[in-house]
Design an enzyme around this catalytic site. Sequence first.
Site, short mmCIF file in Angstrom:
data_model
loop_
_atom_site.label_atom_id
_atom_site.label_comp_id
_atom_site.label_asym_id
_atom_site.label_seq_id
_atom_site.Cartn_x
_atom_site.Cartn_y
_atom_site.Cartn_z
N GLN A 23 46.54 53.04 40.31
CA GLN A 23 45.11 52.98 39.95
C GLN A 23 44.20 53.72 40.92
O GLN A 23 42.99 53.65 40.81
CB GLN A 23 44.67 51.52 39.76
CG GLN A 23 44.68 50.67 41.01
CD GLN A 23 44.44 49.21 40.70
OE1 GLN A 23 45.33 48.52 40.19
NE2 GLN A 23 43.25 48.71 40.97
N HIS A 55 38.77 37.68 50.27
CA HIS A 55 37.45 37.19 50.66
C HIS A 55 37.16 35.97 49.80
O HIS A 55 38.00 35.56 48.96
CB HIS A 55 36.40 38.30 50.51
CG HIS A 55 36.41 38.97 49.17
ND1 HIS A 55 36.08 38.32 48.00
CD2 HIS A 55 36.76 40.23 48.81
CE1 HIS A 55 36.20 39.14 46.99
NE2 HIS A 55 36.62 40.32 47.44
N HIS A 102 38.08 36.01 46.01
CA HIS A 102 39.49 35.75 45.65
C HIS A 102 39.78 34.25 45.73
O HIS A 102 40.45 33.69 44.87
CB HIS A 102 40.44 36.46 46.63
CG HIS A 102 40.38 37.95 46.59
ND1 HIS A 102 39.88 38.70 47.61
CD2 HIS A 102 40.80 38.84 45.64
CE1 HIS A 102 39.98 39.99 47.31
NE2 HIS A 102 40.52 40.10 46.12
N GLN A 150 33.83 38.68 38.01
CA GLN A 150 32.84 39.43 37.21
C GLN A 150 32.43 40.75 37.85
O GLN A 150 31.97 41.66 37.18
CB GLN A 150 31.59 38.57 36.97
CG GLN A 150 30.59 39.28 36.05
CD GLN A 150 29.30 38.53 35.83
OE1 GLN A 150 29.29 37.31 35.83
NE2 GLN A 150 28.21 39.27 35.65
N LYS A 151 32.63 40.89 39.17
CA LYS A 151 32.24 42.15 39.80
C LYS A 151 32.92 43.32 39.08
O LYS A 151 32.33 44.37 38.87
CB LYS A 151 32.60 42.18 41.29
CG LYS A 151 32.17 43.49 41.95
CD LYS A 151 32.40 43.48 43.42
CE LYS A 151 33.86 43.57 43.78
NZ LYS A 151 34.50 44.85 43.39
O1 PAF Z 1 40.95 43.92 40.80
C1 PAF Z 1 41.99 44.20 41.45
O2 PAF Z 1 42.18 43.77 42.59
C2 PAF Z 1 43.05 45.09 40.80
O3 PAF Z 1 42.48 46.05 40.00
C3 PAF Z 1 44.13 44.29 40.06
C4 PAF Z 1 43.54 43.54 38.87
C5 PAF Z 1 44.81 43.33 40.99
C6 PAF Z 1 45.19 45.26 39.51
O4 PAF Z 1 45.80 45.97 40.53
#
Ligand code: PAF
Length: 280
Positions: free
Chosen positions: A62, A35, A38, A149-150
């Site tokens: 994650q 979006h 990015h 920052q989000k």
């Molecule tokens: O913020 C993200 O999109 C993810 O947490 C990251 C930093 C790419 C790590 O997978």
Amino acid sequence: MIRVVESLKEVREFVAASLRRNQKIGFVPTMGAFHAGHLSLMRQARKDSAIVIVSIFVNPLQFAAGEDYDRYPRQLAKDVRMAESEGVDLIFAPSVAEMYPKGYATYIDQTDLPNKLCGQFRPDHFRGVMSVVGKLFNVITPDTAYLGQKDYQQFLIIRRMAVDLNLDVDVRMLPTAREEDGLAMSSRNIYLGPKQRKDATCLYRALQRAEELVGGGTNNAARVMSEMKRVIQRVKGARIEYIAVVNSETLEPAKEIKGKTLISLAVRIGKARLIDNILV
Ligand code: PAF
């Protein structure tokens, strides 16, 4: 012309060639589904560095069981076109097996910051983030890495990791990109139905109310949090995970708002878990 590679070997070769030419590398780690937020990170990287590398990897480490790993949006072809229009040089889009081959057993962890705020609700989340970002930093050797920052807590943790592991990278944070009505841009906003999408503005409205109070001289954190809670509670179907007023470096709860303070919240609306914050 943008290049898209899937193997660590190809990234290493690309990085080695850039280093031989003494070119600075700017790096934007992402999970794709781009979006405007990015794109603003890529644009800044483009301004700062000769080479811009973006990773696209939905990192299973994650996500906890039951979270949205399987339905996380994936749109590589579209992302590549968007990155290309920002002048990105290389996209690294590895498979899970490339990043975590059979027998993979090494993780990066940190005391303190990962246990706070979002970490209380997503216990292994930041361990997964650090492990993948640490691997990416190691291979890409960026001069500068860009985060939004989000995900302020993520930024702090990654910056701490880079310092602690002596990684020679400047971890920079750029402002949260917002929709016209203030909703923080997030790849997860697509989980919201039309009514939920309207409801989701309550996070920003709560933060605006906090800013207004602080701007008007209120420095009592409990008062600010209770006003924010009222804003969210007016929205049926919004479930507060946390509302916090904390020191912006230590993430320790603040009683009084003095010095640089983070006001942050996580709210569930339907299937989406939304986060947002401001620094005051
Ligand atoms: O913020 C993200 O999109 C993810 O947490 C990251 C930093 C790419 C790590 O997978």
